[in-house]
Scaffold this motif. Sequence first.
Motif, short mmCIF file in Angstrom:
data_model
loop_
_atom_site.label_atom_id
_atom_site.label_comp_id
_atom_site.label_asym_id
_atom_site.label_seq_id
_atom_site.Cartn_x
_atom_site.Cartn_y
_atom_site.Cartn_z
N LYS A 191 0.84 -1.21 0.00
CA LYS A 191 0.00 0.00 0.00
C LYS A 191 0.87 1.26 0.00
O LYS A 191 0.56 2.24 -0.66
CB LYS A 191 -0.91 0.03 1.24
CG LYS A 191 -2.14 -0.80 1.11
CD LYS A 191 -3.12 -0.42 2.22
CE LYS A 191 -4.14 -1.50 2.41
NZ LYS A 191 -4.65 -1.57 3.78
N PHE A 192 1.98 1.18 0.75
CA PHE A 192 2.87 2.34 0.82
C PHE A 192 3.44 2.66 -0.56
O PHE A 192 3.50 3.81 -0.98
CB PHE A 192 3.99 2.07 1.83
CG PHE A 192 4.93 3.22 2.02
CD1 PHE A 192 4.46 4.48 2.41
CD2 PHE A 192 6.30 3.07 1.80
CE1 PHE A 192 5.32 5.55 2.58
CE2 PHE A 192 7.16 4.14 1.98
CZ PHE A 192 6.69 5.38 2.36
N GLN A 193 3.84 1.59 -1.28
CA GLN A 193 4.38 1.77 -2.64
C GLN A 193 3.38 2.46 -3.55
O GLN A 193 3.75 3.18 -4.48
CB GLN A 193 4.73 0.40 -3.26
CG GLN A 193 5.86 -0.33 -2.60
CD GLN A 193 7.21 0.29 -2.92
OE1 GLN A 193 7.37 0.93 -3.95
NE2 GLN A 193 8.16 0.14 -2.02
N ASN A 194 2.10 2.21 -3.28
CA ASN A 194 1.06 2.76 -4.16
C ASN A 194 0.48 4.08 -3.67
O ASN A 194 -0.49 4.57 -4.22
CB ASN A 194 -0.07 1.73 -4.31
CG ASN A 194 0.40 0.53 -5.12
OD1 ASN A 194 1.11 0.70 -6.11
ND2 ASN A 194 0.06 -0.67 -4.68
N THR A 195 1.10 4.63 -2.62
CA THR A 195 0.61 5.93 -2.09
C THR A 195 0.66 6.98 -3.20
O THR A 195 1.67 7.13 -3.89
CB THR A 195 1.49 6.38 -0.89
OG1 THR A 195 1.41 5.40 0.11
CG2 THR A 195 1.03 7.72 -0.34
N TRP A 196 -0.44 7.68 -3.37
CA TRP A 196 -0.55 8.70 -4.42
C TRP A 196 0.16 9.98 -3.98
O TRP A 196 -0.06 10.48 -2.87
CB TRP A 196 -2.04 8.98 -4.67
CG TRP A 196 -2.27 9.83 -5.88
CD1 TRP A 196 -2.64 11.14 -5.89
CD2 TRP A 196 -2.14 9.43 -7.25
NE1 TRP A 196 -2.76 11.59 -7.18
CE2 TRP A 196 -2.46 10.56 -8.04
CE3 TRP A 196 -1.78 8.22 -7.88
CZ2 TRP A 196 -2.43 10.52 -9.43
CZ3 TRP A 196 -1.76 8.20 -9.27
CH2 TRP A 196 -2.09 9.32 -10.02
N LEU A 197 1.04 10.50 -4.86
CA LEU A 197 1.86 11.64 -4.45
C LEU A 197 1.29 12.98 -4.91
O LEU A 197 2.03 13.90 -5.27
CB LEU A 197 3.30 11.45 -4.93
CG LEU A 197 4.04 10.32 -4.19
CD1 LEU A 197 5.44 10.11 -4.76
CD2 LEU A 197 4.14 10.62 -2.69
N SER A 223 2.58 15.75 4.15
CA SER A 223 3.25 14.82 3.24
C SER A 223 2.43 13.52 3.13
O SER A 223 2.10 12.91 4.14
CB SER A 223 4.65 14.52 3.81
OG SER A 223 5.03 13.20 3.53
N ALA A 224 2.13 13.12 1.89
CA ALA A 224 1.30 11.92 1.70
C ALA A 224 1.97 10.65 2.25
O ALA A 224 1.33 9.88 2.97
CB ALA A 224 0.95 11.77 0.21
N PRO A 225 3.27 10.40 1.95
CA PRO A 225 3.90 9.19 2.52
C PRO A 225 3.89 9.22 4.05
O PRO A 225 3.63 8.20 4.69
CB PRO A 225 5.34 9.24 1.98
CG PRO A 225 5.31 10.15 0.81
CD PRO A 225 4.18 11.12 1.01
N SER A 226 4.13 10.38 4.62
CA SER A 226 4.15 10.47 6.08
C SER A 226 2.78 10.21 6.67
O SER A 226 2.65 9.58 7.71
CB SER A 226 4.63 11.86 6.53
OG SER A 226 6.01 11.96 6.36
N GLU A 227 1.75 10.72 6.02
CA GLU A 227 0.40 10.48 6.55
C GLU A 227 0.08 8.99 6.53
O GLU A 227 -0.52 8.47 7.48
CB GLU A 227 -0.64 11.25 5.74
CG GLU A 227 -0.64 12.73 6.06
CD GLU A 227 -1.98 13.41 5.79
OE1 GLU A 227 -2.29 14.37 6.50
OE2 GLU A 227 -2.70 12.97 4.87
N PHE A 228 0.48 8.31 5.47
CA PHE A 228 0.20 6.88 5.42
C PHE A 228 0.95 6.15 6.53
O PHE A 228 0.39 5.31 7.25
CB PHE A 228 0.57 6.28 4.04
CG PHE A 228 0.37 4.80 4.01
CD1 PHE A 228 -0.90 4.26 3.84
CD2 PHE A 228 1.43 3.93 4.23
CE1 PHE A 228 -1.11 2.88 3.88
CE2 PHE A 228 1.24 2.55 4.27
CZ PHE A 228 -0.03 2.02 4.09
#
Length: 370
Positions: free
Chosen positions: A46-52, A255-260
Amino acid sequence: MTLPPFKLERYFAKYEFNTEFLLCSSDCEAMSIADLLAFESGAAEKFQNTWLGYTESQGSPVLRKEVCNLYTTMQPENILVHTGAGEAIYLFMHAMLKENDHVIVHTPHYQSLSQVAKGIGCQVSPWIAREENGWVLDLDELRHLMRPTTKAVIINTPHNPTGYLMSRADFDKLNKFVQQEKLLLFSDEVYRESEFDPSTRLPAACDYGEHAVSLGVTSKTYGLAGLRIGWIATKNKKVYENMAALKDYTTICNSAPSEFLAEVAMRNRQQLIDRNLGIIQSNVAIVDKLFTSHSSLFTWTRPQAGSMGFPKLLKGDIEEFCDDLVRKAGVLLLPGTMYDDSRNHFRLGLGRKNLPQAVERLEEYLSKTR
Ligand SMILES: Cc1ncc(COP(=O)(O)O)c(C=O)c1O
């Protein structure tokens, strides 16, 4: 608005990334992204697919829902996510205070808790915690500090740098007082959930009513400072809306990755707490021994929560001591002067795995120099 240098942050900027042992960190031991993702099956993918793309300004709905689990009466619309707790402190003060307002601040304190208000032109009164009273705050003193222009009380418990945890009875009284006086309570709770005895954990201030704003972050108890994810929780719509409006001028969204990653962390926070409290507890035992065997050189008021304590050096000057220690032994302590403390205290961090080696190095230094 002019802001003087943030003394503590400048001190860390000088030493943090070139000193062997940081014996004064306020955060708990961090971990890698891979280790965090391993808490949940499927999280890595899921992390790999996080939308940036840009994210929702108030914070992702899933993260806000997870954050609500820290509280008893909060809904996702009561949570406003920020880039660290630092941004939330800055925005709260700008959103709710104006020139000549009076604020009362738990002291000593993390510098921005008073400095931003001072920069705005507020009058700031310290509500002083004293070592001789076990760092306990006196509610009668708070009453005496009140002025007709008082707008807010700013408190931090569990406390940086002393590890003081307010009693439940006092926290109830404090909330009642602030409500009665129609003030705002800004409750910095970034060390919450790190109580050595979980039964002493206080309710979050935001659950007492609209007068209160609770501040949280992934950096401290959960050991994930690199995420730079913090939040406020409040039922006070005016505070929420004013802060959200200002956030458009600072970071807009997170930050989208950080939120995930923060979402994964908050879902698994009990595991993070257990890991980090385990480290703290075994470190406290080592530090207790250190101070018992050097009782003529230091005072030691044992913290009740959090990842640090604020002992005092009884002989010599604390700045010179810290300076000599870091140069000769590669061990960093933080002089209390970074908190405007003039009574020779220093901050000692308890959350890092290499504390046993750091204390060994400190002992060697003491045996050579004292
Ligand atoms: C009491 C307190 N509040 C807020 C902060 C800011 O947290 P962050 O650096 O994660 O934004 C800190 C950091 O040391 C702190 O100790």
